[in-house]
Each structure stands twice: as C-alpha cells, then as structure tokens.
Scaffold this motif. Sequence first.
Motif, short mmCIF file in Angstrom:
data_model
loop_
_atom_site.label_atom_id
_atom_site.label_comp_id
_atom_site.label_asym_id
_atom_site.label_seq_id
_atom_site.Cartn_x
_atom_site.Cartn_y
_atom_site.Cartn_z
N VAL A 174 0.83 -1.20 0.00
CA VAL A 174 0.00 0.00 0.00
C VAL A 174 0.87 1.25 0.00
N LEU A 175 1.89 1.23 0.85
CA LEU A 175 2.76 2.41 0.95
C LEU A 175 3.41 2.73 -0.40
N ILE A 176 3.93 1.70 -1.06
CA ILE A 176 4.58 1.94 -2.35
C ILE A 176 3.54 2.34 -3.40
N ALA A 177 2.41 1.62 -3.41
CA ALA A 177 1.41 1.87 -4.45
C ALA A 177 0.83 3.27 -4.35
N ILE A 178 0.69 3.80 -3.13
CA ILE A 178 0.18 5.16 -2.96
C ILE A 178 1.11 6.14 -3.68
N GLY A 179 2.40 5.97 -3.44
CA GLY A 179 3.37 6.86 -4.08
C GLY A 179 3.32 6.73 -5.59
N GLN A 201 14.08 1.70 -5.36
CA GLN A 201 13.98 2.73 -4.33
C GLN A 201 13.71 2.08 -2.96
N TYR A 202 12.96 0.99 -3.01
CA TYR A 202 12.68 0.21 -1.79
C TYR A 202 13.99 -0.34 -1.22
N ALA A 248 2.32 3.99 8.86
CA ALA A 248 2.74 4.87 7.77
C ALA A 248 1.84 4.68 6.55
N ALA A 249 1.47 3.42 6.27
CA ALA A 249 0.62 3.17 5.10
C ALA A 249 -0.73 3.85 5.27
N PHE A 250 -1.30 3.75 6.48
CA PHE A 250 -2.60 4.40 6.71
C PHE A 250 -2.48 5.91 6.57
N GLY A 266 9.37 7.73 -4.70
CA GLY A 266 10.64 7.17 -4.25
C GLY A 266 10.75 7.18 -2.74
N ALA A 267 10.35 8.30 -2.13
CA ALA A 267 10.45 8.40 -0.68
C ALA A 267 9.56 7.37 0.01
N LEU A 268 8.34 7.19 -0.51
CA LEU A 268 7.43 6.23 0.11
C LEU A 268 7.94 4.81 -0.08
N ALA A 269 8.50 4.52 -1.26
CA ALA A 269 9.07 3.18 -1.47
C ALA A 269 10.26 2.98 -0.53
N GLY A 270 11.07 4.03 -0.37
CA GLY A 270 12.21 3.94 0.53
C GLY A 270 11.76 3.68 1.97
N LEU A 271 10.69 4.38 2.37
CA LEU A 271 10.15 4.15 3.71
C LEU A 271 9.69 2.71 3.88
N ALA A 272 8.99 2.21 2.85
CA ALA A 272 8.49 0.83 2.93
C ALA A 272 9.67 -0.12 3.12
N GLY A 273 10.75 0.11 2.38
CA GLY A 273 11.92 -0.74 2.50
C GLY A 273 12.54 -0.65 3.88
#
Lengths: 359, 514
Positions: A73-78, A95-96, A207-209, A257-264
Amino acid sequence: MIRLERRPQPSRLWSYLTPVIAVIVTMIAGGLLFAALGKNPVEAIRTIFWNPLFGEFAFYYRPQLLVKAAPLVLIAIGLSLGFRAGIWNIGAEGQYIVGALCGAGVGLAFHPTESVLIFPLMVIAGGLGGWAWAMIPGLLKVRFGTNEILVSLMLVYVAEQLLASMALGLMKNPEGHGFPGSRNLSDYASATSWIDQDIGLHWGMAAAFIAVILAYVLLNRHILGFNIRLSGEAPRAAKFSGVAPARLILFCLGTSGALAGLAGMFEVAGPSGQVSIDFNVGYGFTAIIVAFLGRLHPVGILLAGLLMALTYIGGEMAQSNLGLPAAAIQVFQGMLLFFLLALDVLTHFRIRLSARRTA
Amino acid sequence: MTGTLLRIEGLTKAYPGVVANDDVSFDIAEKEIHALLGENGAGKSTLVKMIYGLVKPDSGTMTWRAEPFTPADPRAARAAGVGMVFQHFSLFNALNVAENVALGMENPPPMRDLAARIRDVSETYGLPLDPFRTVGDLSAGERQRVEIIRCLLQDPKLLIMDEPTSVLTPQEVEILFETLRKLRAEGTSILYISHKLEEIRALCDAATILRLGKNVGTCVPSDTTARDMAEMMVGGTLQTPTRTARDDGDVVLDVTGLSLKPANPFGTTLKNLHFTVRAGEILGLGGVAGNGQDELLAALSGEALTEKNAIKVRGESIGHLGPNARRARGILAAPEERLGHAAAPDMDLSENALLTGAIRKSLTSRGFVNWPAARDFADEIISAFDVRTPGHHVAARALSGGNLQKFVIGREILQDPDVLVVNQPTWGVDASAAADIRQALLDLAARGTAILCISQDLDELMEISDRFGALNEGRLSDIRPVSELSIEEVGLMMGGAHGMEVAHIHEEEQEAGA
C-alpha cells in the motif's frame, strides 16, 4: 451483434462495481482452472479467500495480511500519484532497496547505543534514500528528456547489486560467523520498526494508513493534487493552466521514491530484520498491480493491497495444503489484473445488443 | 443543365439519441454546382457520407441516373463516379504528390505515367502542381489541389467538396472557383458543402438547406440574400452583434519584437512581431491555419516563454512569466482547441472552472482548493453565458461544441481581464452561440478590456475588430483599421507574399531608422 457505445462521461457506478465483478469473475475462472488441475474448486477458492481471514488459523494469518499489505500500500500510494500524472516510475523496487539500505545503515551505525532518536533518524534516512534514488530518473528526464520508465527500471538492477555488496561487505554482521547479511535489527530495540511483534504490528502499517489519508487529501482538496490529475488527463490543458511539468515530475518521482524507501526501511527493520542478499521480494513491482487494481485511488489502493496480500497468503496456504502448483497461483493473480482491466471498458462504454442492419 | 444525376428521396439516418438526417430529399442535376448548407450538426456530413458509401441510410432511396444507387462502401461509390474531397486532408507529409495520389488508387500506373497524368490534369484545370514535390512542403491550398486531382483522375461524375475554402486565402478561393466552374462546364456535377453564404451565392446554381437533419428549403442562391439563407439555416432571426462607439484608451498590451521558436518540429516560428492593443479595442489577426496562430497564443498565455521585454502589459514586462503570473497581472487567454487545451475533457465543469480561475477568483487558500467557491464560479459562468448543461458536475466532453466554447470564453470574461487573447472563438460553433460569443467580446471591449482576437474566419474579424492584421508564416502584416480595408486587401495581407515582404522590409527600415 454486440456494439460498444461510448458513454458521454465515465460511469461512477461502474467504476466502483468493476473491481468487485472482476474478483468474482476471477474466482469463477480460477475455480475452472483449479478444477482442470483436478482439485476441488470450491475448496481451493475457500482456502485462498476464506481461510486466512476466518479459518481455523486465522489468528496467525490476519496480522500476516497487514505485514504483507503495508509495504504494498505504501509503495502503491506513491506510484499512483505519478501514474495519475502520466509519470511512470517502474523502479519502486530499487527505491525500496536503497531506502532499506539507508535506514538500516543509520541503525547499524548506532549499534549498540540505545536512544529514542535512532528510529526517527532511520525513518528520515530511509525516505531520503528512496527519494534520492528516484531523483536520478527524475533529474535525467527533466534535464535530458530521458525515459523515466527505462531509467528507473534499470536502476532496480543497480540497487540489487548495491544490496548484494552491502550484505556481503560493509553491512555484514561482524558477529555473524562469516555468513552474509547484517545484524538483525528486529533484535535491536532502538532500531526495530515492530510496535509489537507478537501481535504483528509495525510502524509501516501506521505509515501506510497515514499515506492513504494524506494522498486522499492531496488529490481531492489540494491544488497540487488537482494539477497531478490534470496533467494526466490533459497535459496541454495542464500547461495552459500553469502547471510546470518539470516540477511536477520531480515531485511525483520524489514522493513515490520516498514512500518506497520508507516501505523498504520499515521492512528491513521489522519483518525482514536484516540486510540480506535476497531482501527484496518484488513488493515494488507488485505495488504497480496494486495501484491499478485500486484504480489509482487511495482508498481503492488500501483495499487492493489487502486483497493482494490475501491472495499471497491464501495462495501459499493452497500450495502447502492442497498441493496446487505455484504457477497456478500466479496465473490466478494475473487473472485478477486481467479481468479488472478488461472490465474497465464498462466504465467508459456501454454495451448495446442490436440486430445487424441491412441497408 | 440536362436531367437529374442523383436523386435523393426520404433519406433517414438515426444515431442513438439524435436523428442526423430526417426524410431528406433533393435532386442534383447534371452539370450543376449544388450547395449543401447548414450549421455544424445540421446533418451535412452524415448525408454526404451516405452518398459516398461510408454510412448506410436507415431508410430512403438514392437514384443515380435513373438506376437505384446503394453504394456498399466508398469503393463502390467511386466506381459509380462519386469523388470526395474531405475537409481534413488524408495525405502523408513525407511522401511526394505522385506517391500520395498512387496510394489512393486501386491499380496505380507506373510512377512516370502517373506523374504525366497529374501534370496533365493540373494544367487542364488550372491547378498548378509539381508531382514530385514533397507534400510536407506544400501550403494548405496546394494540399487541397492534391486531393482534388486525386479525385479528378478517377473522372468523377459527382464531386463532393466538404468545406473546401476553410483553409484558403481569398485569392486561392478565386482559383478554386475557376476550377470548379470549368469542371461544371465539362459535365461534372459538384456537391458543395459550406456555411459561407457569400461563396455559395457566387458559385452555386442551387442550394439545399439543412437544419437539425431536415431539409428546410431549397433556393437559387444568386436570387436569395445571404441574410435570408442564414435565417433559414438558423431557423429564426439572427442577432447581429452591436457595438457601441468608444474613445481610444491607453495601450494595455504592447508586443515588441516577439520572436519564438516553436515547441514542436512542425510548428511555425514567430518572426519579430510588433503590435499594440489599446483598452477597449479589438485587434483582429487573420491568416490561414498554421501560420503562427497557436504559437502566438502560447507566447501570450505564458505557455511558451519569450524574451522578457517582448511582451508588456501596462508597461510591465511579462515575457518571462508563466501562465499564472500573467493571469495575476490581468492577461487571460482562451486557446482554439477546446477539448484538451482550454478544458480537460474528462473533468467536470467546476474542475474546469478552477483550471484557469484559481488565481483571479481566489479559489485556493494556502494551496487548498475551495471547492464550493469553484462550483459557484462554474455556476456563475453557466448562468451568465447561457451554457446548456444539467449542472457543474457534468464532464466537459459531454457538452456540445458551442456550449463548451461559451463556457471557456465565459470563464475568462468573468475573471475581468485587462487583456483577453482568444484564438478561433467561434470555431465549430453553431450560429446563435457564435453570435452570443461575439457579442460578449464586444461588450467586454466596451467595458475597457483590450482584446486580441485571432481567427481564420474573416467575416468574424471584419464584424468585431477595430483594426486588422494578418499572420503569414509567422510574420505579421501591417495593422490597419478595418473600416479602410477591402476584402482584396485582406487577401493580400493574408497570403500575398509580395505585399508581405514589402511590409516586412518597411518595418525593418522603420526600426533601423528609430
């Protein structure tokens, strides 16, 4: 004769209905597929969709669902922000990885100091890492007009090499008896993303929510979200309206990129625990499917992420309990996307049945 | 004139929700130029598509020289002797004339023979054309000749021409008319589709007028006034825009030495344009399509940035500013292409109101959109400009061309501009909406706005502008008061290369002297 007739404007009703119908049609077609493989289709479908949620061992699988869904969800939102604007970041997987490396790097650097500041620093580092990795295709596109699809995709493979070199070199656990992989961050209280490992909650879910809510507000209430939608739907009108394309490209790529990085980062400091060679499992690519399955709409993405996580967990259960081949599960997941996109035609067209006319 | 070539009886064609042709009957005589007249959406295109075999009628019959005529496809229609020149050319820019002609033939002869035949036909009918020139280098008028010659090589009995003069200068129109008259003398009938009444009066032997799919009358154009034909076409009395006399205001928009390379490789380079527009004045810029109109609009709207001092509004240099900064300074624009440029097709009207209204109507605060205010603004436009739509929730592409154009123009006018730049404000709009839009522009000028109206419709420019200039290959002619101009002079300004060069040199001399 069946004819398709363009609707004067997209049907709101059908845009909500088609995902539901797509899931049902997938169940039917999947059932036929499983029956052809000699399995009981009803049992197979129940194993995939019902047992993880309400079955005997659901208490174990339900948190698993969130663990799988959160990064998706976090990545897909970005990604959805860029996709809405016609900016195609295909390299979320890279980026993850880089986000995870930066976040883990900060955590490992402080080991074994305990401080409440370490985890927030890791979050910042993870986000920045993903952002910076996405800025490479962004700046190249803005400056030299390169294709962001190719550049971001190829940077995934660069990131994978970087990951391997980190897992085998710089970040290798000095007490790991020579095995590849870093220290386990989930055992390091100041650096772990677990809120409570026993019930399976970690900060990535929060974070995803938050990302879902912020993305919803951005797209529906903020001029920047309006500009994103406008750029995707009518690029010339967006330019006329005053949207600066370069700024939008950098914003969309940077945010995804930032959201994917956060997810990772949340993943490496929690469920995965360590930087290892096979740390990435394709969340960055699956998130592309999740984004489209969720109609590029924040709430839709939340639901789609949960559904996708369900098919993963249910699919694994079906593999181990019923002996279904992994390929059959993958076909099943593919069918879901296929039917969704195929049924999409109903939002823009209506079907008319008419007798063939003769002049 | 002898006998009937094509008799059309009771042709009806319905599309879902609209009857495009309702019981249409008329005859085209041998050796006749027959006009088919009607507004956009009156059903002209559907009718000729049925004759050309592209669309099948629901009911009704066609008779070709006393034989039943039911072309199954365009090939059958061509075999019977029907040729058609479309409004939009279907030519490949990268190929030469002969190759383009060969592509449209069933069994093309060897290139050398074909070239000879093209030369032959082009000389016979006064359509000078070199078969080996690349189509991409040809002017709009020359491209049309390629299409006409392509038809003439099939030796048609009936030639259908769809709005042929919309891309031509007055001089080119005269050449085309000579050709058509010559064809008629040699026995070809012509079905001539247009909404330009004076042309029809000058050229055609008979006219059939369509309104909302019905045949509302036939007349002999030379015996009928343009006004009578227009009123048959519209089905009511036509409001002529009225203007009020006014004094000269201050110079509001000052363009000095505006040059601009186009963003796309097929665009036109703007070359050293100079003009001013005063408060309360309408400056009309004519010219054949593709001579820099889109580029000029982009340069003024801020989509394309130019040298800082090239454009000034009330003395402030704005050439380097983007669209929103320009809107803040009172210069607004309405581009030609409604769907996709002036408005986002799939967004609703309140979103489209926000599209340009955000700045001057204060529809955002700290970046957050005030949607109730945007909806109110959309409603204001809808009621003030009589936009026929169920409400602000409707997607832009669901509106008819005239209604969306009223919305687009109204959106800018209600923002109270100091300078308004419009490109083709009434293109593809029905006559009553066009009259409304012209009146709105005149009213806006009367309130003291400086208006630049770019248009390919000369009648429109003559009607509403105070001064007139023409764009030709990215250059601007001298600008002269409309009251002093004859249509021949206008034609020379638009296309006469000599006049243009003289004007251009003259301009440079002035600069050198200054």
